[in-house]
Design a protein around this motif. Structure first.
Motif, PDB file in Angstrom:
ATOM      1  N   ALA A 131       0.887  -1.136   0.137  1.00  0.00           N
ATOM      2  CA  ALA A 131      -0.044   0.026   0.138  1.00  0.00           C
ATOM      3  C   ALA A 131       0.858   1.267  -0.059  1.00  0.00           C
ATOM      4  O   ALA A 131       0.273   2.260  -0.385  1.00  0.00           O
ATOM      5  N   SER A 132       2.182   1.173   0.176  1.00  0.00           N
ATOM      6  CA  SER A 132       3.087   2.357   0.433  1.00  0.00           C
ATOM      7  C   SER A 132       3.235   2.885  -1.155  1.00  0.00           C
ATOM      8  O   SER A 132       3.311   2.157  -2.032  1.00  0.00           O
ATOM      9  N   PRO A 133       3.347   4.310  -1.175  1.00  0.00           N
ATOM     10  CA  PRO A 133       3.705   4.949  -2.416  1.00  0.00           C
ATOM     11  C   PRO A 133       5.003   4.684  -3.065  1.00  0.00           C
ATOM     12  O   PRO A 133       5.597   5.043  -3.860  1.00  0.00           O
ATOM     13  N   ASP A 134       6.089   4.006  -1.884  1.00  0.00           N
ATOM     14  CA  ASP A 134       7.386   4.089  -2.362  1.00  0.00           C
ATOM     15  C   ASP A 134       7.514   3.059  -3.454  1.00  0.00           C
ATOM     16  O   ASP A 134       6.887   1.998  -3.665  1.00  0.00           O
ATOM     17  N   GLY A 135       8.209   3.315  -4.306  1.00  0.00           N
ATOM     18  CA  GLY A 135       8.661   2.766  -5.457  1.00  0.00           C
ATOM     19  C   GLY A 135       7.848   2.837  -6.590  1.00  0.00           C
ATOM     20  O   GLY A 135       7.857   2.136  -7.739  1.00  0.00           O
ATOM     21  N   LEU A 136       6.445   3.734  -6.571  1.00  0.00           N
ATOM     22  CA  LEU A 136       5.674   3.665  -7.590  1.00  0.00           C
ATOM     23  C   LEU A 136       6.245   4.542  -8.660  1.00  0.00           C
ATOM     24  O   LEU A 136       6.841   5.692  -8.490  1.00  0.00           O
ATOM     25  N   PRO A 137       6.157   4.150  -9.790  1.00  0.00           N
ATOM     26  CA  PRO A 137       6.705   5.044 -11.194  1.00  0.00           C
ATOM     27  C   PRO A 137       5.876   6.176 -11.300  1.00  0.00           C
ATOM     28  O   PRO A 137       4.658   6.320 -10.973  1.00  0.00           O
ATOM     29  N   ASP A 138       6.536   7.245 -11.812  1.00  0.00           N
ATOM     30  CA  ASP A 138       5.786   8.522 -12.068  1.00  0.00           C
ATOM     31  C   ASP A 138       4.946   8.417 -13.180  1.00  0.00           C
ATOM     32  O   ASP A 138       3.877   9.082 -13.063  1.00  0.00           O
ATOM     33  N   GLY A 139       5.238   7.602 -14.298  1.00  0.00           N
ATOM     34  CA  GLY A 139       4.398   7.697 -15.558  1.00  0.00           C
ATOM     35  C   GLY A 139       3.267   6.902 -15.302  1.00  0.00           C
ATOM     36  O   GLY A 139       3.137   5.874 -14.645  1.00  0.00           O
ATOM     37  N   PRO A 140       2.076   7.481 -15.655  1.00  0.00           N
ATOM     38  CA  PRO A 140       0.707   6.777 -15.461  1.00  0.00           C
ATOM     39  C   PRO A 140       0.867   5.306 -15.680  1.00  0.00           C
ATOM     40  O   PRO A 140       0.099   4.520 -15.091  1.00  0.00           O
ATOM     41  N   ALA A 141       1.100   4.904 -17.087  1.00  0.00           N
ATOM     42  CA  ALA A 141       1.127   3.656 -17.605  1.00  0.00           C
ATOM     43  C   ALA A 141       1.924   2.798 -16.850  1.00  0.00           C
ATOM     44  O   ALA A 141       1.329   1.629 -16.387  1.00  0.00           O
TER      45      ALA A 141
END
Length: 242
Positions: A131-141
């Protein structure tokens, strides 16, 4: 890239070839990747010959992959033509999520009732990381794909706690159809906040060993998600009526 009836099929990512997959699994993974991640949309028509040319394989394994995806509700056969990506019907989408919510609700209840204290602690830690936002890519796809994979992992962990490994085979069809419908309805936008809240609620109930609440929370948010997806699809079908 090769044109297949009314769509352009991209070359297969190199990752698909790792491990020397069986040809029908290769074709299946290629098509499912386009359906769930983007590249094939409702109403798009493809042929087994064109897919075979892209992958440099014969028609037979592609035909087998198309049959599998037809059974899973993502493609439909067009006699004398090939196949077409299904066009979701909003009323049927609601039904799908009603059934999806009921089955996953049962799994959540079993997980809450069967988990040990050590299981609960491990599940809580893993779900917090997912559930953490850590490591989520910036690009929407790329962000969409990462969130989809994390959600799959969350449900795999849930099924592990339920001691119901055979149920994953049944659940994967629901997960695939849901991922496809979400992509079609939302594009690569983030899901509404109630989805994240629903995840947190059923995870907390499982950790607490509260089977009734785990079942209720899981079913509730999935049914609500289905209604929301159906509404978005309805607006796409009838944009002037909104």
């Amino acid at each position: 890239m090769r044109t297949s009836l009314n769509v352009v099929l991209p070359d297969a990512p190199e990752a698909l070839w790792r491990g020397t997959p069986r040809l029908h699994d290769l074709a299946y993974a290629y098509l499912k990747g386009l359906l769930l991640g983007g590249g094939l949309d409702p109403g798009d028509q493809i042929s087994s010959e064109a897919v075979g040319r892209v992958l440099s394989i014969s028609r037979a394994p592609v035909t087998d992959a198309i049959r599998r995806l037809t059974v899973e509700g993502l493609l439909e056969i067009l006699p004398q033509v090939g196949c077409r990506v299904v066009r979701p019907v909003p009323a049927e989408v609601k039904d799908l999520y009603e059934i999806f919510g009921a089955t996953e609700g049962v799994i959540a209840r079993l997980a809450a009732e069967r988990r040990s204290a050590a299981d609960a602690a491990h599940f809580e830690r893993r779900c917090a990381a997912l559930a953490s936002p850590d490591g989520l890519p910036d690009g929407p796809a790329a962000r969409f794909m990462e969130l989809r994979q994390r959600n799959r992992r969350r449900y795999e962990l849930l099924h592990d706690l339920a001691r119901s490994r055979p149920s994953i085979g049944i659940a994967e069809s629901f997960w695939d159809q849901s991922d496809f419908l979400i992509r079609v309805a939302f594009g690569h936008r983030d899901l509404p906040p109630f989805v994240k809240a629903g995840h947190a609620a059923f995870v907390a109930a499982v950790v607490a060993g509260d089977g009734a609440t785990a079942e209720r929370e899981t079913r509730s948010y999935l049914v609500r998600l289905g209604r929301h997806v159906a509404e978005l699809l309805e607006r796409r079908l009838h944009p002037d009526s909104s």
